[in-house]
Scaffold this motif. Structure first.
Motif: not given
Length: 117
Positions: A13, A16, A93-94, A96-97, A99-102, A104-105
């Motif tokens: 976090c 990003n 959008e924030y 979604k980003k 959940r979908s990008e961070l 998994p990381k």
């Protein structure tokens, strides 16, 4: 597990520029029925109400398996924001980003670090 999850979450976090915090969770099998008790739940120091992990935490306790949860809060009753109203398209959008990008990381780092230690 909880400490490792906090460490992975903090790292990803902060890398990003995403805010995160540790919540005090109230798990129940009837989230909808709890809305009349919001003030009481907040009074107990809880800032999250959810039902998805209640059974998982119970099973983990019963079997002795370590568990921690990572939440993406969808609804905020206190400020009248939910997935269906009160959020801007930018906020959606924030979310979604994150959940979908961070997520998994964070999960990858959590288990990657566990293997190395």
């Amino acid at each position: 597990m909880f400490d490792r999850l906090k460490e992975a979450t903090s790292h990803i976090c902060e890398e990003n520029c995403v805010k995160w915090h540790v919540g005090n969770n109230f798990s129940t099998d009837t989230v909808f029925a709890q809305f009349v008790h919001i003030d009481e739940i907040i009074g107990m120091g809880c800032d999250v109400i959810e039902m998805e992990t209640a059974a998982a935490f119970r099973a983990a306790t019963f079997t002795g398996i370590p568990m921690a949860a990572l939440f993406s809060v969808s609804d905020n009753t206190v400020v009248n924001k939910s997935l269906v109203s009160g959020r801007t398209s930018e906020e959606m959008e924030y979310r979604k980003k994150v959940r979908s990008e961070l997520f998994p990381k964070i999960i990858s780092e959590l288990f990657h670090n566990r293997v190395e230690k």
